[in-house]
Design a protein around this motif. Structure first.
Motif, PDB file in Angstrom:
ATOM      1  N   THR A  11       0.639  -1.316   0.433  1.00 45.22           N
ATOM      2  CA  THR A  11      -0.236   0.355  -0.604  1.00 45.22           C
ATOM      3  C   THR A  11       0.970   1.238   0.047  1.00 45.22           C
ATOM      4  N   LYS A  14       2.817   1.398  -3.358  1.00 45.49           N
ATOM      5  CA  LYS A  14       1.288   2.082  -4.315  1.00 45.49           C
ATOM      6  C   LYS A  14       1.762   4.109  -3.802  1.00 45.49           C
ATOM      7  N   ALA A  15       1.345   4.251  -2.742  1.00 45.18           N
ATOM      8  CA  ALA A  15       1.363   6.125  -2.496  1.00 45.18           C
ATOM      9  C   ALA A  15       2.738   6.425  -2.985  1.00 45.18           C
ATOM     10  N   VAL A  17       4.390   5.579  -5.326  1.00 46.22           N
ATOM     11  CA  VAL A  17       5.200   5.767  -6.850  1.00 46.22           C
ATOM     12  C   VAL A  17       3.782   7.290  -7.206  1.00 46.22           C
ATOM     13  N   ASN A  18       3.003   6.944  -7.342  1.00 48.85           N
ATOM     14  CA  ASN A  18       1.059   7.700  -6.695  1.00 48.85           C
ATOM     15  C   ASN A  18       1.834   9.248  -6.640  1.00 48.85           C
ATOM     16  N   LYS A  19       2.663   9.289  -5.708  1.00 48.11           N
ATOM     17  CA  LYS A  19       2.663  10.670  -4.738  1.00 48.11           C
ATOM     18  C   LYS A  19       1.996  11.002  -4.288  1.00 48.11           C
ATOM     19  N   ASP A  20       1.168  10.086  -3.358  1.00 45.03           N
ATOM     20  CA  ASP A  20      -0.597  10.790  -2.714  1.00 45.03           C
ATOM     21  C   ASP A  20       0.356  10.989  -1.522  1.00 45.03           C
ATOM     22  N   ASN A  41       5.186  12.294  -1.288  1.00 46.52           N
ATOM     23  CA  ASN A  41       5.214  12.865  -2.437  1.00 46.52           C
ATOM     24  C   ASN A  41       6.325  12.894  -2.855  1.00 46.52           C
ATOM     25  N   LYS A  46      11.463   7.417  -9.104  1.00 41.52           N
ATOM     26  CA  LYS A  46      11.464   6.387  -7.663  1.00 41.52           C
ATOM     27  C   LYS A  46      11.714   5.195  -8.105  1.00 41.52           C
TER      28      LYS A  46
END
Length: 362
Positions: A11, A14-15, A17-20, A41, A46
């Motif tokens: 989880t 994934k965050a 990689v997505n710069k969440d 972020n 990455k």
């Protein structure tokens, strides 16, 4: 702690990689190939999954030998509330007498789970506990202004006086009527390159400045309230505003002395020791032995060291400038890594550096 659960790692990766931004401050990621650590972020390229390790706090990453990323500045930016959190806090402030439910958060596009995690980590309480505290703080201020207890209770959404009284006493330590005579200590939160800090002030000046993850912080809050016969409320006065400005200048290397008024809480002996700390110049250090001799009490090394440890106003009262006789770093409430950082920072920006010998601990 180091994150080992495979599902949680998946989880978090994934965050990353997505710069969440929702995960900013929730985890810190160390990159094995570069020895740096980042927040969710970060704009940097990455890394592969096999080259990263996740931590729940930046202190753990520092202790494992990782350096802060110069792009995302994790020790500073991770402690700033993400937009989602700011929106949740704004809902509480705009509706101080209403309970903001998980459903209400969802209706406003806010993840209740993320809010719970962030508050637990950065405030040491749940979002709903924060709301209760804010409501009681609002009630306390209204009672201080002379508003009737009954009117205040029902306007705050309580269905009975007994329920309001119970919650109020549990939070403030006294009943609504008894608390009217109490003084007020205001508390605010700020971010720094070394992490989040809490700053408290009375009408006289700053009485506490501590890192939010400091052990025994709740005990210090309780001690302040007891000694000052006061309650701590969220808010800001001129002393807190000035302290924030001066601390920002200090961390930028533009300030070597603090001018904000202080109102330290302690015994006469402790206050004399803290006054002695003020006399240690910026960019310099002093051993516990030298400090005791400077205070004219060379045999009271342990007592003076203990008083240093009781200092509640870190950085401004510079207990970090006291080191061991052999030049090694010794105990510091904010952690030795922070103490080392502060001394390196002051050595770097010391205006009299040319005339000063390089500190042995570096």
């Amino acid at each position: 702690m180091k994150i080992t659960d495979s599902n949680q790692i998946a989880t978090y990766y994934k965050a990353l990689v997505n710069k969440d931004e929702r995960f900013v401050g929730i985890f810190f990621v160390g990159v094995k190939t570069t020895s740096i650590f980042c927040i969710a972020n970060c704009r940097a390229r990455k890394p592969k999954l096999e080259n990263v390790v996740f931590y729940s706090t930046f202190k753990e990453a520092l202790n494992e030998g990782f350096r802060p990323c110069k792009i995302c500045k994790p020790t500073q930016n991770a402690n700033q509330a993400p937009k989602e959190i700011e929106k949740a806090i704004e809902l509480v402030k705009v509706n101080p007498k209403e309970k903001i439910s998980d459903y209400c958060l969802k209706e406003n596009g806010i993840s209740a789970k993320v809010v719970r995690q962030w508050f637990k980590k950065h405030y040491g309480m749940t979002f709903h506990a924060y709301q209760r505290l804010y409501r009681i703080n609002t009630a306390f201020q209204e009672l201080k202004q002379g508003k009737p207890t009954t009117q205040t209770a029902f306007e705050m959404g309580y269905e009975s006086l007994s329920g309001f009284g119970y919650t109020f006493k549990k939070t403030m330590g006294k009943s609504p009527m008894s608390s009217k005579e109490k003084a007020t200590i205001l508390m605010s939160r700020l971010t720094t390159p070394l992490g989040a800090m809490f700053v408290c002030a009375t009408e006289k000046g700053i009485c506490l400045l501590e890192f939010s993850d400091r052990k025994m912080l709740e005990t210090e809050f309780a001690d302040l309230q007891k000694r000052q016969n006061a309650v701590i409320l969220t808010g800001e006065n001129r002393h807190i505003t000035q302290a924030k400005k001066e601390l920002e200048e200090y961390f930028e290397g533009k300030r070597t002395n603090f001018e904000v008024a202080l109102d330290p809480v302690g015994t006469d002996f402790q206050k004399s020791v803290w006054e002695g700390l003020h006399q240690i110049e910026y960019g310099k250090t002093r051993s516990y032995q030298e400090q005791s001799e400077h205070l004219g009490n060379p045999k009271a090394i342990r007592a003076i060291a203990s008083a240093n440890g009781m200092n509640k106003i870190s950085i401004i009262i510079p207990c970090h400038r006291v080191i061991g006789k052999d030049g090694k770093l010794t105990g510091y409430g904010g952690g030795l890594e922070r103490k080392k950082w502060l001394l390196l920072h002051e050595n770097k920006y010391n205006p009299n550096k040319e005339n000063q010998k390089e500190p042995s601990l570096f």
